[in-house]
Structures are given as C-alpha cells and as structure tokens.
Design a protein around this motif. Structure first.
Motif, PDB file in Angstrom:
ATOM      1  N   GLY A  36      48.832  33.277  35.210  1.00  0.00           N
ATOM      2  CA  GLY A  36      49.191  34.542  34.593  1.00  0.00           C
ATOM      3  C   GLY A  36      48.655  34.685  33.184  1.00  0.00           C
ATOM      4  O   GLY A  36      48.719  35.750  32.588  1.00  0.00           O
ATOM      5  N   ARG A  37      48.154  33.622  32.625  1.00  0.00           N
ATOM      6  CA  ARG A  37      47.572  33.749  31.286  1.00  0.00           C
ATOM      7  C   ARG A  37      46.060  33.906  31.419  1.00  0.00           C
ATOM      8  O   ARG A  37      45.569  35.022  31.532  1.00  0.00           O
ATOM      9  N   LYS A  38      45.360  32.757  31.473  1.00  0.00           N
ATOM     10  CA  LYS A  38      43.908  32.930  31.616  1.00  0.00           C
ATOM     11  C   LYS A  38      43.484  33.029  33.066  1.00  0.00           C
ATOM     12  O   LYS A  38      42.401  33.516  33.378  1.00  0.00           O
ATOM     13  N   VAL A  39      44.280  32.461  33.959  1.00  0.00           N
ATOM     14  CA  VAL A  39      43.926  32.528  35.383  1.00  0.00           C
ATOM     15  C   VAL A  39      45.017  33.229  36.168  1.00  0.00           C
ATOM     16  O   VAL A  39      46.192  33.179  35.805  1.00  0.00           O
ATOM     17  N   ASP A  40      44.587  33.823  37.264  1.00  0.00           N
ATOM     18  CA  ASP A  40      45.588  34.359  38.188  1.00  0.00           C
ATOM     19  C   ASP A  40      45.940  33.269  39.195  1.00  0.00           C
ATOM     20  O   ASP A  40      45.345  32.196  39.207  1.00  0.00           O
ATOM     21  N   ALA A  41      46.900  33.593  40.054  1.00  0.00           N
ATOM     22  CA  ALA A  41      47.405  32.588  40.983  1.00  0.00           C
ATOM     23  C   ALA A  41      46.305  32.078  41.907  1.00  0.00           C
ATOM     24  O   ALA A  41      46.220  30.887  42.190  1.00  0.00           O
ATOM     25  N   LYS A  42      45.475  32.983  42.331  1.00  0.00           N
ATOM     26  CA  LYS A  42      44.398  32.587  43.249  1.00  0.00           C
ATOM     27  C   LYS A  42      43.451  31.595  42.567  1.00  0.00           C
ATOM     28  O   LYS A  42      43.130  30.544  43.130  1.00  0.00           O
ATOM     29  N   GLY A  43      43.036  31.944  41.366  1.00  0.00           N
ATOM     30  CA  GLY A  43      42.140  31.070  40.629  1.00  0.00           C
ATOM     31  C   GLY A  43      42.798  29.723  40.354  1.00  0.00           C
ATOM     32  O   GLY A  43      42.147  28.671  40.401  1.00  0.00           O
ATOM     33  N   PHE A  44      44.077  29.782  40.083  1.00  0.00           N
ATOM     34  CA  PHE A  44      44.812  28.547  39.807  1.00  0.00           C
ATOM     35  C   PHE A  44      44.846  27.652  41.045  1.00  0.00           C
ATOM     36  O   PHE A  44      44.600  26.447  40.970  1.00  0.00           O
ATOM     37  N   ARG A  45      45.122  28.272  42.188  1.00  0.00           N
ATOM     38  CA  ARG A  45      45.161  27.485  43.424  1.00  0.00           C
ATOM     39  C   ARG A  45      43.787  26.901  43.741  1.00  0.00           C
ATOM     40  O   ARG A  45      43.681  25.766  44.199  1.00  0.00           O
ATOM     41  N   ASP A  46      42.741  27.674  43.481  1.00  0.00           N
ATOM     42  CA  ASP A  46      41.387  27.157  43.699  1.00  0.00           C
ATOM     43  C   ASP A  46      41.153  25.910  42.849  1.00  0.00           C
ATOM     44  O   ASP A  46      40.604  24.915  43.314  1.00  0.00           O
ATOM     45  N   ALA A  47      41.595  26.010  41.608  1.00  0.00           N
ATOM     46  CA  ALA A  47      41.412  24.872  40.701  1.00  0.00           C
ATOM     47  C   ALA A  47      42.211  23.666  41.186  1.00  0.00           C
ATOM     48  O   ALA A  47      41.761  22.529  41.087  1.00  0.00           O
TER      49      ALA A  47
END
Length: 946
Positions: free
Chosen positions: A114-125
């Motif tokens: 929710g800050r620099k990444v969204d949930a999708k991007g976070f899960r990818d990481a």
RNA sequence: GACCUAUAGCUCAACUGGUUAGAGCAUUGCGCUGAUAACGCAAGGGUUGCGGGUUCGACUCCCGCUAGGUACACCA
C-alpha cells in the motif's frame, strides 16, 4: 635379498587413503546427476513394494542449520536403506513458501503493502524471494548427499499446490468442520494478525499486578445471602476485589467470576480512618491482606460462591453494571478468588461469558491501540495504557494494591519481543467439536505407530485439550480463504463447493492472485450485491497441513497415507498435528502410518546452540572442512531420539572413526588387485575354514545391520560396523591372512580363498555403508572388481554371504576359543617385548600346554596354529608336560592352558620373515625357508585351515 | 506444574533388577616398517548426575533434588 620382495603379492590399489571428501564429494554428486541416479532408482523401483516417507517442508527462508541437516540426513538414510531393501522409495522434498517471515523480509526491500507497492507487486516479490531461498537451500541439501526428486520438489506456492490447498480447505468446509466466529485469538500487534498456537512462544515478562475494587451496588441483597458472624454486618462500602496482571483489559470488563465451590468472606477493614468492607475468597484472605499491608481487619460474614451469582457490581471507571458470574476456572492459586472477566480478551472468559450471554466487547484495534471512542483510553497502546488504567483506578479510589510481577507470558515467535494479546475478532475456525473432529483425531492417533512411544501421549494430550484452530490470517502472502458470506445472514453461499472448485481452477492457472483479482460479480453475477468476498488468508500451517493432498494424492507413484513422517519432536504441535486434523476432517484417518521424531541438536555440554554462546556448528562448515560423509556419519552415530550433541571434538572423533572404516575398505580392496570374481571366486566349500569364518562373521553382522536399519537405530549399526573393522578384521583376520596373501603363489587355492572372503566382505560392506556414507560407499563400489551396477545406491543388500554351520568341526565356538588362545599368547608376547626379548612375534616360538578339551581343539589346526598366532612356531602339548615357567590362563569355557614363549634360535626367512629351522636348506635360496622355496619354485605350500 | 535425558575425555552397550558395569575411539607405553599422514599389542581410566527408599541383590524399580532439553498452560 630385496629381490624376493618382488615374488610377493603385496596389496595394491589406487583407492586413496586420504578421503579428501571436500573435493571428491562434489565430483561424485556431478556423476550421480549425469547418470540420473534418482531417475534410475525410480525406474528400477517400478513394481516393487512402496515405502513412502513424506517430507515435511522446511520454511523457505534463511541458511540451513544443523537441525535441517540432521532431519534431511536421517530421512535420506532411511530412504536409501529402503531402496537397498528392495522397496520403491521415492522421496519428494518440499518447501513451505507462504507466510509472514517472508513478508517481513520482503517488506525490508520493497516496503509495506500500500505504500510503494500494491498487494500484487508485493506477492510477486514474495514469490520471487521464496524461489531464491528454495534454490539456495536445495543446493545445500543436495550437497549433503540427500537423494531425491530435486528437479521437481513440491513448493506450497506452486499454482497447482495453491489450488489444492484451496480445494482441501473447501472440503473441510463442506464436511462441516469450519466455523466463523468472533472469538478471542492470539494476536500479534506487530504482525497485525491472528496467530496459531504454533506461533506462540513463552517468555518471562514483568507486568503490573493490581487488586481492584468492584463496588457492590445492592449491599442489602448481598448481606441477606451471607452467614453473619455474631450478627455483625460491619460498615462502609462493600466491594468485591479482583486481581489481574492485565490492567488494560479492564475497559472490556463485563463481569466478575467467582467459584461456586469456594467460600467468600466479607471483611471489615479500617484504613486511614474510614471503614469499608471487602469481599474475597476466604482461602485468599490472609495472602491478600498481607499483600495490601492491612493488619486491622475482621471477617464479619461468610457467603458461598454459589450464592453470589447475579449480584450487581459497578465497573470501576465506566458507568456500567456488571454481574457476578460463576466459573469453575477460578482458582485459589493466586489473586483473590474473584476474577475480572473480559470475554473479548481471554479464552476462558469467552467461554464462561458466552454461557451468560455477555457481550464480546473488543475495544482494541489490530495495532494494539484502543479504538476511537473508547472512553478515557482512545488511541492509547494497550501496554502503555496499563499505567493510565492504574492512574484512573487510583483517582477513582478503586485501586486496592499495585505491584510488579514477573511471569511467563506468550510472545510472538517471529517478533520475539512482542507480547501477544488476546483479541476477539471475526475469524475462521476449524472446530474441534463439530462433526466430532476431536474424537476422530483421537481415534486416528491411536492407530498410528509413534516412535519413540511417548510421542503418542504427547500428541494425545494436545489433541485432547487444544482449542478450535483459528485458520484465518489478515495477511498478504498467503493462500486465500475463498469463501463468500451473505451480507445479512453471514451464511456461506449455498453453492460454496462449486465456487471453491471454480476458484481452484483459476488459481491452478494464475496462482493465488486469481482470487485477489477476482470480482465478486465474476462468480456470483446478480447475487454479488448480497455477498462479501472474504479477504483473509489461511494460516500457513494449513498449507503444510495438506501437503499429503498436493503431493501424496496428487503425484503418481506415491501413496496416501504415507508410511512415515519424520521430523523434530517440536512438530507434535506443528506439522504432525496440522496434518492430522486436516486429514481427519477430510478422510477420517491420519495421513501417516508411523511417525518418527528426533531430538534437538545441542552443544557438547548439552546446552542449546545460539549465536551469542558461540557454540553453533554449521553444517556448511563441517562439509567444507571434513566432508558431508563425516556429518552423515555423525548423524548415524548419534542416538537421535534424545538431544544430539555436536562439537568440534565430537566431529573430530567421528572423522577418526571414518578413517578407520575407510582404511579397512582400502586394505580389503588392495588385496583384490589381481582378483576377478568371474574366474577366481571359490565355492564356500572350497574355502579355508578361517575364511569361511570371516564371511560368516560378516553374514551375522549383516543381519544385525539390516535389523538396525529396519528399526531406525543407526547408532548401533555404526558401532557394529566400526567394531567389525577394528576387532574382527584389523585385529584378527586381516592380520592373519597377510602371510597367505603375500607369500603364497598368486593363483593358489589358499590365496584365492582369502580373496573370495575379502571380496564377499567388502562387497557387503559397501552396501552396509551406502545409506550413511553414500559418497564413500559409492567410491568403494567403483574399485570393486567384477561386473556391477553403476552405483552402490542402485544395488540391494549383498546376498552371497553365508553362515557357518554349528555342525562344522571348526564352527563359531571353535574360532572363539582360538581367539581366546591368541589373546593369551599376545599377553605373553607383550611381556617378552617389555623385557626386550622380542619384537615381532614371528621371531618367537610358542609352546601351549593344554588341558584335554582344548588340546583336541587346537590339534585340529595342525601346524597352522602358528599362522594364527603369527609366531615362528606353535606347539600344542599336554598340560601334564608343562614346564615350570609356563604361565597359566583359563579360557571362558573353563579350559586351562599354560603358555611358554621363547625367542626362536633359528634364522629369519628373508621372504616370509618367519624364523624357521629350515632356512637355508635349499642351496639355490640360502636365505629362504622351505615353505618359501616351494612357493617360488615348487608347487606351492598347502594350506588346510588358515 | 507436564514430558524427556543424565553410564569412562568422546560416541554408544548392559535382556524382563542378578557375578568384578562392557565395546570402539581418544590417551599413554611398546612393537612393526610388505595397509605407513597406516597397521598390530598392551596399559591406565567409571562412587552409573546427587540424596534417600524398596530388595538377599539396583545402571535398571520408587521418591526427592540438581543440571540440561522440549512441548504445553485458563496464571485472570
């Protein structure tokens, strides 16, 4: 004279004495990979009976430590021993990939969702991070020589796997085991999520312990229920006193609980000139008054706890009436016998509260701060609020006493420092009561074989007492709970099983993002407006708790239930239990037939390993300096059922033992340099009795070795093999046959007989060692003469060993006696050496004066007893002729024997080094004994026994 | 409070309680130099964690304690 050395058959081999494992092992690994060893094993195992050891997934984060190594090596030893026993024993390693620790690692890099990444991007990481961890750990496990399906391990984050988790949970729901409820659960304010029991650790913590007045609102009603002392009623306000170590839970207070069985006392107190009356359990009276420092008190009335039910009390700082309720959970161990009850903040409080229909009030937010609108404390963190609550109580005159107390308190296992709170939130539970899951699980436990057997009692105790399993988490990197609940009724969608399957199919293609990206109307169409899509994720223990589903039931060639689960003993509360519960919910039985546990690794003093203590032994270090086989040998040599000690010294000792085993193998191989089993192998009947004894000794050892593998008792097997190398081989057999090996004609029956024995023994030994010293056994295997499989790991136990019949003239008992005679001889030899009368025993003549029985036994060997004693000569004489200087020995059979040794007066044969009378009798070989002359120029000597 | 563990410097034995608690390694001394960064022989080394008890007899059974380990708990 040196020329005679060339006429000897000296040992010869390229098998290196120095193991150099750190360099050689990686080469062997490469070779196994190139030949596709695991693939070959599976191919060759087709149609064999199965043995399925199901791997418990390590968490995909961090370096592997010694505990991981122990676990994987034990599994590997078992699996390999099963292959060698003729089973089809595929091994599929796996990893646990979802969950908070990975989120925390990823947060460090990309920040919070929710800050620099969204949930999708976070899960990818997260997915990316986990994949890298798996790769690294996989490499380390393989370096240990662990054999398995490393090309295709199972990962709980594989799309297929994620889909199977969703299906499994859907099935648990369909089977009616799942509840949604607002119950207090373990809550970590740092994780901002519910925690499972398995995620809780206990540690000491200092908390404020306070005693608080709850004013009785209708004193007359109370007094009418009491038995008064001499008609006294006392004077002043009446309060029930409670004791608590969590002042911050007082805002959520809904009642005060007393035990119906206890007697309560109304106590008249006078302090600072004003009167009051306190109500507390009689049994706690003395302690409590002592704590308050009140000496001036007097009981004016007594009341049974039972009678207090329903009395009205005033909340100490809110305008609220709270009732007195009854609860068996109230004890007299600490406090006042009256318990402050906040159903939103405690399991027991919740249970007793629901009996009285009390509200489950939870004024605390996910971050551990009081919610907006919480009178007096809004926005305050619960732990700092303690002081404020105490101040408030003080100000309102409700505080009786305050002190600090140190007690064991639950903490988050990830955050260590973060105390856990109980917090009632809407969560999903696998109910232990619904559809009698608890009973099913208890019955299942009973059918499983638990090794060691106390494991059964342990898991029984846990299953019997555990609360419902809170399976929902409010996290990002986890498998979603793919349910829709009705906005008004809270009921699950009627087509839930169907919907779950649809979601699973989507997840199979795109992973868990498929759910998070799904819009309710995509699946529900017009109904979408009436339903909420759940956004919680599943507890990762649910992921690993259904590995049997995504692995055993999914992959070809595996079976469910598994034959064996093998993990550290901590998994009774973890994986063994989570797997048990899901399997019982969906199949009514355990997912395993047997469970084996190992203890934890500790240092040389039995202390826990920790970085701060500096007593950590890293598997990578051992592998680098000594080799994986040394680590493997340590695992095998240690009784893993209790704590396993490791230290530099222990590893060093193991390395010594390894060298002994290796060198024995080397020596055996070196005597086979000219031996081709096709041409030279002798039938058992054609072998010399001593050689048959050697094979039979190996045969008997093999029985013990196989039994030890069967029972998973590797330390006994290690000791036996090591003993065999040192005692039977090094100390006896190999020493004796040197003469025959070196001095007899190359192709003589006497020599081929010993080689046959050696060939059998080293072939069998390579197999015994293979599950443990896989690298070394493989190396030995490649030096063995004759046709054979590519690797010892593709072989089965050696079948050409044979036993020695009791009926044989030279049976085991016979050789046992010979060994005892030899021991006696060696003791006398030692005396001679100490007197500097002899060095080599080949320069000594021995006279053995024997009692009747032993005389007949030793006579059987004729002149060949000297080869067993390795002496110049050995005469077997009657004890009646014994000389005065002969030394007396008694054998274990009670046979008596007198030994007399003296340096031989004869010359040393330059070739065989025996001191013999006939040295020099042959003119062409003036420095040789008659035997050697025959062996060089003649037909060769004859050997009958040894 | 529960469970597990405690035997020579190290790793392990000792069957349902039964002679003087056994091995191997390590240590020390010696031998060999045709397993040699090997091999062989011999010797020393134990109050079976501590203290009680049961028994004719306890490493073994019971109780307590100590140390270490592990899992759990509604300590409000």
């Amino acid at each position: 004279m040196a020329e005679y050395k060339k006429t000897l058959n000296l040992p010869k081999t390229k098998f290196p004495m120095k193991a150099n494992l750190a360099q050689r092992e990686p080469e062997t690994l490469k070779r196994w990979e190139q030949m596709d060893l695991y693939g070959k094993l599976c191919a060759q195992g087709r149609g064999r009976p199965k043995f399925i050891l199901h791997d418990g997934p390590p968490y995909a984060n961090g370096e592997i430590h010694i505990g991981h190594a122990v676990n994987k090596i034990l599994k590997d030893i078992i699996v390999k021993s099963k292959w060698l026993s003729g089973f089809d024993a595929p091994y599929v390693p796996g990893w646990d990939c979802h969950g908070l620790p990975i989120e925390l690692q990823v947060e460090k890099k990309v920040g919070k969702v929710g800050r620099k990444v969204d949930a999708k991007g976070f899960r990818d990481a997260c997915r990316d991070y986990a994949a890298r961890q798996v790769k690294k750990q996989s490499k380390d496990f393989q370096r240990l020589g662990v054999l398995g399906d490393w090309k295709d391990p199972y990962l709980t984050m594989d799309y297929q796997f994620e889909a199977d988790i969703i299906r499994a949970f859907g099935k648990v729901v369909s089977n009616g085991h799942v509840d949604q409820g607002c119950k207090p659960v373990y809550w970590c304010t740092d994780c901002q999520s519910a925690l499972a029991e398995a995620e809780v650790e206990y540690a000491d913590r200092t908390s404020p312990a306070i005693d608080v007045r709850f004013r009785v609102l209708e004193p007359e009603a109370l007094l009418s229920r009491c038995h008064h002392v001499e008609g006294k009623t006392g004077s002043g306000e009446i309060s029930v006193v409670i004791w608590t170590t969590t002042p911050w839970t007082l805002p959520a207070n809904q009642a005060v609980a007393v035990n119906p069985e206890f007697e309560y006392a109304l106590v008249q107190c006078r302090q600072d000139g004003h009167d009051e009356r306190l109500l507390l359990a009689s049994a706690m009276l003395k302690d409590s008054m002592g704590r308050y420092g009140i000496d001036d008190y007097q009981v004016v009335a007594y009341c049974p706890g039972q009678a207090l039910e329903g009395m009205k009390l005033a909340h100490p700082f809110y305008q609220r009436e709270v009732p007195v309720i009854l609860g068996e959970h109230v004890t007299q161990e600490a406090g006042t016998g009256a318990v402050h009850t906040a159903p939103g903040h405690g399991q027991e409080d919740y249970v007793v509260g629901s009996r009285y229909g009390l509200p489950v009030d939870n004024p605390v937010g996910a971050d551990g701060r009081f919610l907006e609108g919480t009178e007096l404390f809004a926005g305050e963190s619960v732990f700092t609020a303690n002081d404020k609550v105490i101040e408030t109580l003080q100000a309102r005159g409700a505080l009786v006493h305050h002190q600090a107390v140190t007690h064991s308190y639950p903490h988050c296992w990830r955050h260590k420092q973060t105390p856990i709170i109980f917090r009632a939130t809407p969560q999903w539970f696998i109910s232990m009561a619904k559809n009698s899951l608890r009973q099913t699980a208890m019955a299942a436990v009973d059918k499983v074989e638990w090794m060691p057997d106390w494991g059964k009692a342990r898991i029984q105790g846990m299953v019997e007492n555990r609360p419902d399993w809170c399976v929902s988490r409010q996290r990002t990197w986890g498998v979603p709970i793919t349910l829709f609940v009705h906005k008004q009724t809270g009921a699950l969608h009627p087509r839930t099983p169907e919907l779950v399957e649809q979601v699973a199919q989507a997840v199979e293609k795109q992973g868990i993002d498929a759910w998070f990206e799904l819009r309710t109307e995509d699946l529900l169409g017009d109904e979408a407006a009436d339903y909420d899509k759940i956004s919680d994720t599943l507890d990762v223990w649910f992921d690993s708790g259904v590995t049997y589903e995504a692995v055993l039931r999914r992959r070809e060639g595996l079976t469910f239930p598994a034959d064996l689960y093998l993990e550290g003993s901590d998994q009774h509360r973890g994986w063994f239990q989570s797997s048990l519960l899901t399997s019982c919910a969906n199949y009514g039985h355990a997912p395993y037939n047997a469970v084996l546990t190992h203890g934890f690794t500790v240092d040389k003093d039995g202390k826990k390993m920790s970085k701060s203590e500096g007593n950590v032994v890293a598997p990578q270090d051992v592998t680098k300096t000594y080799g994986a086989d040394i680590l493997r040998l340590w695992v095998a040599a240690t009784d893993y059922r209790t704590e396993m000690r490791v230290s530099d010294e222990i590893i060093k000792r193991i390395a010594d033992a390894y060298r002994r085993i290796r060198n024995t193998a080397k020596y055996l191989l070196s005597n086979l340099s000219d031996f081709d089993p096709q041409q030279h192998l002798l039938e058992p009947g054609a072998m010399l009795p001593l050689d048959r004894w050697a094979v039979a000794t190996a045969y008997r050892l093999q029985q013990q070795v196989l039994a030890a593998y069967e029972r998973y008792e590797f330390h006994t097997l290690y000791h036996r093999i090591h003993n065999f190398c040192s005692v039977e081989m090094g100390g006896f057999y190999l020493d004796i046959i040197k003469d025959r090996q070196y001095t007899m004609p190359q192709d003589s029956a006497g020599r081929r007989s010993a080689q046959t024995a050696i060939y059998h023994i080293v072939s069998a030994m390579a197999c015994w060692l293979a599950p443990v010293l896989s690298f070394t056994a493989d190396e030995i295997w490649r030096y063995l003469p004759g046709e054979r499989k590519e690797s010892v790991l593709l072989a089965e136990w050696y079948t050409q060993l044979f036993d020695l019949d009791e009926q044989e003239e030279m049976n085991f008992a016979f050789w046992q006696q010979v060994i005892e005679v030899r021991d006696a001889f060696l003791k006398e030899m030692e005396k001679l050496r100490n007197q500097e009368q002899a060095g080599s025993s080949l320069a000594v003549d021995a006279d053995l004066y024997c009692g009747q029985e032993i005389y007949q036994q030793l006579q059987k060997l004729g002149d060949e007893l000297r080869f067993i004693l390795i002496s110049a000569s050995a005469r077997v004489l009657r004890d009646t002729d014994k000389t005065p200087g002969a030394v007396h020995y008694t054998l274990s059979t009670n046979d008596e024997l007198w030994i007399s040794l003296r340096p031989s007066p004869h010359r040393k044969c330059e070739r065989c080094w025996h001191f013999r009378e006939d040295v020099g009798t042959d003119a062409t070989h003036p420095d040789l004994c008659g035997r050697c002359v025959q062996n060089i120029d003649g037909a060769g000597e004859a050997r009958c026994y040894a």
